[in-house]
Design an enzyme around this catalytic site. Structure first.
Site, PDB file in Angstrom:
ATOM      1  N   GLY A  89       0.717  -1.157   0.056  1.00  0.00           N
ATOM      2  CA  GLY A  89       0.108   0.211   0.068  1.00  0.00           C
ATOM      3  C   GLY A  89       0.884   1.315  -0.050  1.00  0.00           C
ATOM      4  O   GLY A  89       0.504   2.408  -0.696  1.00  0.00           O
ATOM      5  N   THR A 111      11.877  -8.364 -10.401  1.00  0.00           N
ATOM      6  CA  THR A 111      11.460  -9.628 -10.687  1.00  0.00           C
ATOM      7  C   THR A 111      10.243  -9.660  -9.889  1.00  0.00           C
ATOM      8  O   THR A 111      10.253  -9.517  -8.474  1.00  0.00           O
ATOM      9  CB  THR A 111      12.636 -10.921 -10.249  1.00  0.00           C
ATOM     10  OG1 THR A 111      13.691 -10.516 -11.135  1.00  0.00           O
ATOM     11  CG2 THR A 111      12.045 -12.296 -10.347  1.00  0.00           C
ATOM     12  N   ASN A 124      -8.074   4.238   8.446  1.00  0.00           N
ATOM     13  CA  ASN A 124      -7.572   3.324   9.196  1.00  0.00           C
ATOM     14  C   ASN A 124      -7.478   3.249  10.800  1.00  0.00           C
ATOM     15  O   ASN A 124      -7.540   2.485  11.579  1.00  0.00           O
ATOM     16  CB  ASN A 124      -5.977   2.859   8.773  1.00  0.00           C
ATOM     17  CG  ASN A 124      -5.359   4.232   8.759  1.00  0.00           C
ATOM     18  OD1 ASN A 124      -5.615   5.303   8.239  1.00  0.00           O
ATOM     19  ND2 ASN A 124      -4.192   4.377   9.481  1.00  0.00           N
ATOM     20  N   SER A 164      -3.400  -3.474  -0.605  1.00  0.00           N
ATOM     21  CA  SER A 164      -2.354  -3.971   0.031  1.00  0.00           C
ATOM     22  C   SER A 164      -2.772  -5.483   0.396  1.00  0.00           C
ATOM     23  O   SER A 164      -3.875  -5.759   0.641  1.00  0.00           O
ATOM     24  CB  SER A 164      -2.016  -3.460   1.450  1.00  0.00           C
ATOM     25  OG  SER A 164      -0.981  -3.929   1.995  1.00  0.00           O
ATOM     26  N   CYS A 188       1.357   3.183  13.098  1.00  0.00           N
ATOM     27  CA  CYS A 188       2.416   4.102  12.788  1.00  0.00           C
ATOM     28  C   CYS A 188       2.824   5.150  13.646  1.00  0.00           C
ATOM     29  O   CYS A 188       4.145   5.269  13.744  1.00  0.00           O
ATOM     30  CB  CYS A 188       2.140   4.772  11.260  1.00  0.00           C
ATOM     31  SG  CYS A 188       1.483   3.694  10.051  1.00  0.00           S
ATOM     32  N   GLN A 226      -7.677  -0.156   3.385  1.00  0.00           N
ATOM     33  CA  GLN A 226      -8.503  -0.659   4.426  1.00  0.00           C
ATOM     34  C   GLN A 226     -10.010  -0.917   3.862  1.00  0.00           C
ATOM     35  O   GLN A 226     -11.072  -1.332   4.607  1.00  0.00           O
ATOM     36  CB  GLN A 226      -8.865   0.705   5.575  1.00  0.00           C
ATOM     37  CG  GLN A 226      -7.572   0.938   6.135  1.00  0.00           C
ATOM     38  CD  GLN A 226      -7.235  -0.506   7.331  1.00  0.00           C
ATOM     39  OE1 GLN A 226      -8.056  -1.402   7.677  1.00  0.00           O
ATOM     40  NE2 GLN A 226      -5.895  -0.484   7.722  1.00  0.00           N
ATOM     41  N   HIS A 244      -1.564  -7.703   2.976  1.00  0.00           N
ATOM     42  CA  HIS A 244      -1.251  -8.255   4.294  1.00  0.00           C
ATOM     43  C   HIS A 244      -2.562  -7.810   5.209  1.00  0.00           C
ATOM     44  O   HIS A 244      -2.802  -8.012   6.343  1.00  0.00           O
ATOM     45  CB  HIS A 244      -0.069  -7.618   4.975  1.00  0.00           C
ATOM     46  CG  HIS A 244      -0.014  -6.295   5.190  1.00  0.00           C
ATOM     47  ND1 HIS A 244       0.119  -6.012   6.620  1.00  0.00           N
ATOM     48  CD2 HIS A 244       0.469  -5.426   4.561  1.00  0.00           C
ATOM     49  CE1 HIS A 244       0.065  -4.733   6.829  1.00  0.00           C
ATOM     50  NE2 HIS A 244       0.568  -4.229   5.643  1.00  0.00           N
TER      51      HIS A 244
HETATM   52  C1  LIG Z   1      -1.617  -0.489   6.000  1.00  0.00           C
HETATM   53  C2  LIG Z   1      -1.870   1.042   5.184  1.00  0.00           C
HETATM   54  C3  LIG Z   1      -1.172   1.301   4.301  1.00  0.00           C
HETATM   55  C4  LIG Z   1       0.217   0.785   3.835  1.00  0.00           C
HETATM   56  O1  LIG Z   1       0.084  -0.323   3.437  1.00  0.00           O
HETATM   57  P1  LIG Z   1       1.315  -1.322   3.414  1.00  0.00           P
HETATM   58  O2  LIG Z   1       1.259  -2.319   2.492  1.00  0.00           O
HETATM   59  O3  LIG Z   1       1.743  -1.879   4.803  1.00  0.00           O
HETATM   60  O4  LIG Z   1       2.647  -0.581   2.969  1.00  0.00           O
HETATM   61  C5  LIG Z   1      -1.617   2.382   3.393  1.00  0.00           C
HETATM   62  N1  LIG Z   1      -2.684   3.026   3.872  1.00  0.00           N
HETATM   63  C6  LIG Z   1      -3.750   2.543   4.695  1.00  0.00           C
HETATM   64  C7  LIG Z   1      -5.014   3.168   4.909  1.00  0.00           C
HETATM   65  C8  LIG Z   1      -3.358   1.305   5.340  1.00  0.00           C
HETATM   66  O5  LIG Z   1      -4.001   1.090   6.386  1.00  0.00           O
END
Ligand SMILES: *Cc1c(COP(=O)(O)O)cnc(C)c1O
Length: 388
Positions: free
Chosen positions: A74, A240, A154, A202, A330, A182, A204
């Site tokens: 993300g 890659t 978030n 993202s 964060c 999110q 994860h």
């Molecule tokens: C977690 C998050 C990100 C960052 O994503 P990553 O894959 O961890 O770099 C960006 N924006 C929001 C709203 C998030 O919750």
């Protein structure tokens, strides 16, 4: 302290990789390790796996697979959009509009651009975190090149009116980006209906692996590559491919699409249960974020406990095996008050007493009963101490 139970209530920080996802990834570390750019059989098989994942993620958001680019997460997608559009459109202008409640991947990118001659307008939000479409329209200028508004916040879970905001930007000929990290897997999304030009995703946060993400770029919209090198991702993102990561993201996206309704119901029922118990059984609490839960992330609950420190609550809950966060993950290493809670008008003192609980697919009612029991003890203990 001996821990009898582990309760994870920080699904907006990250999620565990689901077993079904992991099983699909494993062969791509070992037997099927080919480079998707190679022309012999195991390379072609790897390429086919990437194509399949691209179709799976595209399907989740209603995109054509050709509009989907894999990248490193993300944060990369957010950086790519901000710096890419800033560069591509600099002849038109150097003004960007975003909001005060974006993720730092957006805010720290726009702050960097401000040091290099760009101007940025940070839109206010109301008490529940909503951006006012009229305020966006007022902020647009001749030299505005990009509007970036997150889909779902978030920290407090606000679901922004993206379609309406995007229409306003487009009416004035301005590109529109949304950080949907999110949002995917939590709210239904059809990018073509929304009309957005760029969307960050993202893996994860939807039970896929970390370090993998995606960017939707609407057909016909041009943006330079952010990582320069080989011709991967149609020359838009060199390097890659993270083959197993991409396969995992694809598998997670397919599961998220299948589970969307069940996931939303499961999470919102548990979230409401947690909210109802906390507000009924603990005095002096304030719930932050949208009161209309149809416009809120299904798993998000953000609560201020007056007169005590969220950090102390977090650490004491951790000693009971419970994981929560204060404000955003964060900012967990700094005691700077959350910029999101500030933007919705919460005082610094109350921000310091705020805790974010996010439930997910593996959360149970028993987890929440245990959490509320511990929380009641923790809060009354901390309040007693603060009276001494
Ligand atoms: C977690 C998050 C990100 C960052 O994503 P990553 O894959 O961890 O770099 C960006 N924006 C929001 C709203 C998030 O919750």
């Amino acid at each position: 302290m001996s821990q009898t139970r582990k309760v994870y209530l920080d699904y907006s920080a990250t999620t565990p990789v689901k077993e079904e996802v992991l099983q699909q990834m494993i062969p791509y570390f070992t037997q099927n390790f080919g480079n998707p750019s190679s022309l012999y059989t195991i390379g072609l098989e790897a390429k086919a796996a990437v194509d399949k994942a691209r179709a799976q993620v595209a399907h989740l958001i209603g995109a054509d697979p050709s509009e989907l680019y894999f990248d490193g997460g993300g944060s990369e997608s957010d950086n790519w959009t901000i710096f890419g559009v800033a560069d591509a459109m600099k002849k038109k202008g150097k003004h960007i509009i975003t909001t005060k409640i974006e993720h730092h991947a957006i805010l720290h990118s726009t702050e960097f651009l401000e040091k290099h001659g760009y101007e940025v307008t940070y839109l206010d939000v109301n008490k529940e975190g909503f951006v006012d479409p009229a305020a966006l329209e007022d902020a647009i200028r001749e030299d505005t090149i990009l509007v970036s508004v997150m889909f779902v916040n978030n920290e407090i879970g606000t679901v922004e009116p993206i379609k309406e905001l995007c229409e306003i930007a487009h009416k004035h000929g301005v590109l529109f980006h949304t950080d949907a990290v999110q949002a995917i897997g939590n709210v239904p999304i059809d990018v073509h209906d929304l009309g957005v030009d760029f969307m960050s995703m993202s893996s994860h946060k939807i039970y896929g692996p970390k370090g993998e993400g995606g960017m939707y770029i609407r057909k016909g919209v041009r943006i330079p590559s952010f990582i320069h090198g080989g011709a991967q991702e149609k020359g838009k993102r060199a390097g890659t491919e993270n083959l197993a990561g991409i396969v995992g993201f694809g598998a997670a996206a397919e599961l998220a699409e299948q589970n969307l309704e069940h996931h939303r119901k499961h999470c919102s029922e548990l979230r409401d249960y947690l909210m109802d118990r906390i507000t009924a059984e603990i005095p002096d609490v304030i719930v932050n974020g949208p009161s209309d839960h149809s416009k809120r992330h299904p798993g998000n609950l953000n609560v201020t406990f007056a007169k005590i420190e969220g950090e102390s609550i977090l650490l004491l809950l951790d000693s009971f095996g419970i994981a929560v966060s204060t404000g955003s993950a964060c900012s967990s290493k700094s005691l700077k008050p959350s910029h999101v809670l500030s933007a919705i008008g919460v005082s610094d003192e109350l921000i310091h007493g705020s805790v974010r609980f996010t439930v997910g697919d593996f959360t149970t009612k028993e987890d929440l009963d245990y959490t509320v029991d511990c929380l009641k003890a923790v809060v009354s203990r901390l309040r007693e101490i603060s009276l001494l």
